[in-house]
Design an enzyme around this catalytic site. Structure first.
Site, PDB file in Angstrom:
ATOM      1  N   GLU A 232     -14.565  58.944  67.689  1.00 53.72           N
ATOM      2  CA  GLU A 232     -15.597  57.918  67.674  1.00 53.72           C
ATOM      3  C   GLU A 232     -15.962  57.311  66.319  1.00 53.72           C
ATOM      4  O   GLU A 232     -16.493  58.353  65.429  1.00 53.72           O
ATOM      5  CB  GLU A 232     -16.658  58.357  68.415  1.00 53.72           C
ATOM      6  CG  GLU A 232     -17.730  57.436  68.887  1.00 53.72           C
ATOM      7  CD  GLU A 232     -18.759  57.000  67.544  1.00 53.72           C
ATOM      8  OE1 GLU A 232     -18.523  55.878  66.738  1.00 53.72           O
ATOM      9  OE2 GLU A 232     -19.774  57.492  67.513  1.00 53.72           O
ATOM     10  N   CYS A 266     -23.773  53.900  63.501  1.00 55.71           N
ATOM     11  CA  CYS A 266     -22.309  53.327  63.995  1.00 55.71           C
ATOM     12  C   CYS A 266     -22.559  52.081  64.793  1.00 55.71           C
ATOM     13  O   CYS A 266     -21.745  51.194  64.981  1.00 55.71           O
ATOM     14  CB  CYS A 266     -21.495  54.385  64.223  1.00 55.71           C
ATOM     15  SG  CYS A 266     -21.923  55.136  66.044  1.00 55.71           S
TER      16      CYS A 266
END
Length: 486
Positions: A232, A266
Site C-alpha cells: 500500500e 496517503c
C-alpha cells in the site's frame, strides 16, 4: 547493539531510544514467531476472537494515554489521535467477529463428473506475517494488517517507522497483556536495513505501507524467496466537484481531506477539479476555510508539525515549481514552509504536468484547478501513475463519475469515509500498490486457500486409474458432448 532515538517533531525532545536490529536479530524474532504462530493458529477462531476483543477493550480503556503518546511522537493533535484510535478499535472488533465466517470451511459443488466426491475450500493462516508500517498513521494503518493477520491465525512481526517506534512498542506490549503465553505479536526496530532484513527473513507474507519507491525495493527483496507481498503506497488523490454539488460541504471536505494531519495522509485530498460553473465559488470557499487554519503543537492548532523533516524539501519544491510555472497562491505560498511547520497553502491554475500535480506532496497543500466539464475532470484525475482514492461531490452523478475513476476507493459527497467502514476493502492500483486490507478481502489476504476433494461414495468407474476399462474415457467424453452440445 547500537540504538537510535525517537524525537518529538515539534520540540526535538527525546521520546525514547530503541535498538537498531540487525539481520541476525530479525531472523531470531521470526523463528520465535513461527513457533508462536502454530500455537496461535491452533487456538481456533473463538479463542482468538476472545483475545482480540479483550485487546480492543484494553486499547479503549487507555485511549488518552495512547493519544498522548501519538501526539508527542508524531505531532498530530490529540483529537486527531483519538479519532485514529477510534477507527482502529472498530477494525479490531470487525476482524475478530468476522474471521470465522469469512475464512472457515465452505462446501462447493463437485460437478457432475465427480459427483461422488465432496468438495470444500478453507483458508488457513500463512504462519508468520511481516508488517512494515508508516509514521503518519502509526496505529490505524499497520493495524489494518496486524489485526486482520492475527484474526486469521498468523503470528506477526511488526516493524514500525523509525519516526514512531514508541507507538509500535505500545501496540505490541498491550497485545502481550492478552496473549502472554507466546510471542505472537513482536516488535523489531531500526531503519531501512532492518526492514530489508524482515523481507529476507523467511516470513510467509510481507505487508508494507510506504512510498512507491520503497515498495519497489520491498518487492525486489521478497522476490528472491518468492515471498508474497501486500503493498500500500502513496496517492495523488483527487476530489471532483460537479456543477450541482453542495459547495460548502465540498469545500469543507477538501480542506479537511487535504490538510488534516498536516496533509500527511496517503488518502488525503491533494487535487481538486471543480466544474467551470462553480469553480470560482469552490476556490473562494476553500481559500477562506484554509486561511482560518494554523499549524502548531498547542491545543488550538488545526494540525501539527511535519513528522519527517525531509518532507519539507518535497513541499518546498512542489510549491516553488507550481508558482514558477504560472500557478497562483490564493492562500500562503513559499513563505508558508517553516521547519517544522507548514502553514496552509492553496494553489490554483497549476499546470497538469507540474511536480505538484503529478507527484505526492504529502503536506498541507491543495491544488484547485478549473475544468470545462466532468469528462475533463475524469481525464485529469486519471492522468497520474497513482490510483489510491478519490472523492466526488455531485447530487446527481456521483456513482456515474466514480465508476470512471482509476482508483481503489472513493467517497461520494464525503471524504475518506471508506476508511472508517471496516467491511470495505482498502487499497489502490498502479503506483499506489496492490492487495487489500480491511473487510473480507483483508482477512483473505492473510490466509492461503486450501482446496479439498473427498471421496464420499466409491463407484466402479474410476477414471484416474490405470485399471480403468478401455472404453471408460470415450464413454465419459461422449456423455460430455451430449450434455454440452450446442
Amino acid at each position: 547493539m547500537s540504538t537510535f532515538t525517537s524525537l518529538n517533531p515539534a520540540s526535538g525532545d527525546t521520546i525514547a531510544s530503541f535498538p537498531i536490529m540487525d539481520e541476525r536479530s530479525v531472523h531470531t524474532v521470526v523463528e520465535d514467531a513461527r513457533e508462536a504462530g502454530g500455537w496461535w493458529a491452533q487456538l481456533g477462531y473463538a479463542e482468538r476472537k476472545a483475545r482480540l476483543l479483550k485487546w480492543r477493550t484494553i486499547i479503549v480503556s487507555r485511549m488518552d494515554e495512547l493519544a498522548e503518546l501519538m501526539h508527542r511522537e508524531g505531532g498530530k493533535p490529540l483529537d486527531d489521535a483519538l479519532l485514529e484510535i477510534t477507527l482502529t478499535v472498530e477494525h479490531i472488533d470487525w476482524a475478530a467477529k468476522h474471521a470465522a465466517r469469512v475464512l472457515g470451511r465452505k462446501a462447493v459443488s463437485p460437478g457432475l463428473l465427480l459427483s461422488n466426491h465432496g468438495a470444500s475450500v478453507r483458508r488457513v493462516p500463512y504462519g508468520v506475517i511481516g508488517v512494515i508500517g508508516p509514521w503518519n498513521y502509526p496505529l490505524f494503518t499497520p493495524m489494518g494488517s496486524i489485526a486482520y493477520a492475527l484474526a486469521a491465525g498468523n503470528a506477526v512481526v511488526f516493524k514500525p517507522s523509525e519516526f514512531t517506534p514508541a507507538v509500535g512498542q505500545w501496540i505490541t506490549e498491550s497485545f502481550g497483556e492478552v496473549v502472554p503465553e507466546r510471542p505472537v505479536l513482536q516488535l523489531i526496530t531500526g531503519f531501512g536495513d532492518t526492514g530489508a532484513a524482515l523481507c529476507a527473513s523467511g516470513v510467509d507474507k510481507l505487508a508494507f505501507t510506504g512510498s512507491s519507491t520503497t515498495g519497489q525495493k520491498v518487492m525486489a527483496t521478497c522476490a528472491q524467496s518468492l515471498t508474497p507481498v501486500l503493498v500500500e503506497c502513496g496517492g495523488k488523490d483527487v476530489m471532483i466537484v460537479d456543477h450541482d454539488a453542495d459547495i460548502e460541504a465540498a469545500a469543507q471536505a477538501a480542506v479537511w481531506g487535504g490538510m488534516a494531519n498536516a496533509g500527511q495522509t496517503c488518502i488525503g485530498t491533494e487535487r481538486v477539479y471543480a466544474h467551470a460553473k462553480v469553480y470560482d465559488e469552490v476556490l473562494g470557499r476553500i481559500s477562506a476555510i484554509a486561511r482560518d487554519l494554523s499549524a502548531g503543537s498547542g491545543p488550538d492548532a488545526s494540525y501539527g508539525p511535519m513528522t519527517m523533516p525531509s518532507q519539507l524539501d518535497v513541499i518546498r519544491r512542489h510549491v516553488d515549481d507550481a508558482l514558477t510555472r504560472g500557478g497562483t497562491a490564493t492562500v500562503g505560498g513559499r513563505e508558508s514552509i517553516k521547519d517544522p511547520y507548514v502553514e496552509p497553502v492553496v494553489l490554483s491554475g497549476v499546470p497538469e504536468d507540474s511536480a505538484a500535480v503529478q507527484e505526492e506532496t504529502f503536506g498541507p497543500v491543495l491544488i484547485v484547478n478549473k475544468v470545462a466539464d466532468i469528462d475533463e475532470a475524469i481525464e485529469r484525475a486519471n492522468a497520474t501513475p497513482y490510483g489510491l482514492a478519490a472523492a466526488v461531490f455531485s447530487r446527481a452523478r456521483g456513482e456515474e463519475i466514480v465508476a470512471r475513476l482509476r482508483c481503489g476507493m472513493a467517497s461520494i459527497n464525503s471524504v475518506i469515509s471508506f476508511a472508517g467502514i471496516p467491511a470495505l476493502p482498502f487499497g489502490g492500483v498502479g503506483a499506489s500498490g496492490f492487495g487489500r486490507i480491511h473487510g473480507e478481502d483483508g482477512l483473505r489476504e492473510f490466509a492461503r486457500t486450501q482446496s479439498v476433494a473427498k471421496l464420499r461414495i466409491p463407484i466402479p468407474l474410476v477414471l484416474t486409474s490405470f485399471a480403468r476399462p478401455k472404453w471408460a474415457v470415450k464413454f465419459t467424453a461422449g456423455a460430455v458432448r451430449r450434455r454440452f452440445r450446442g
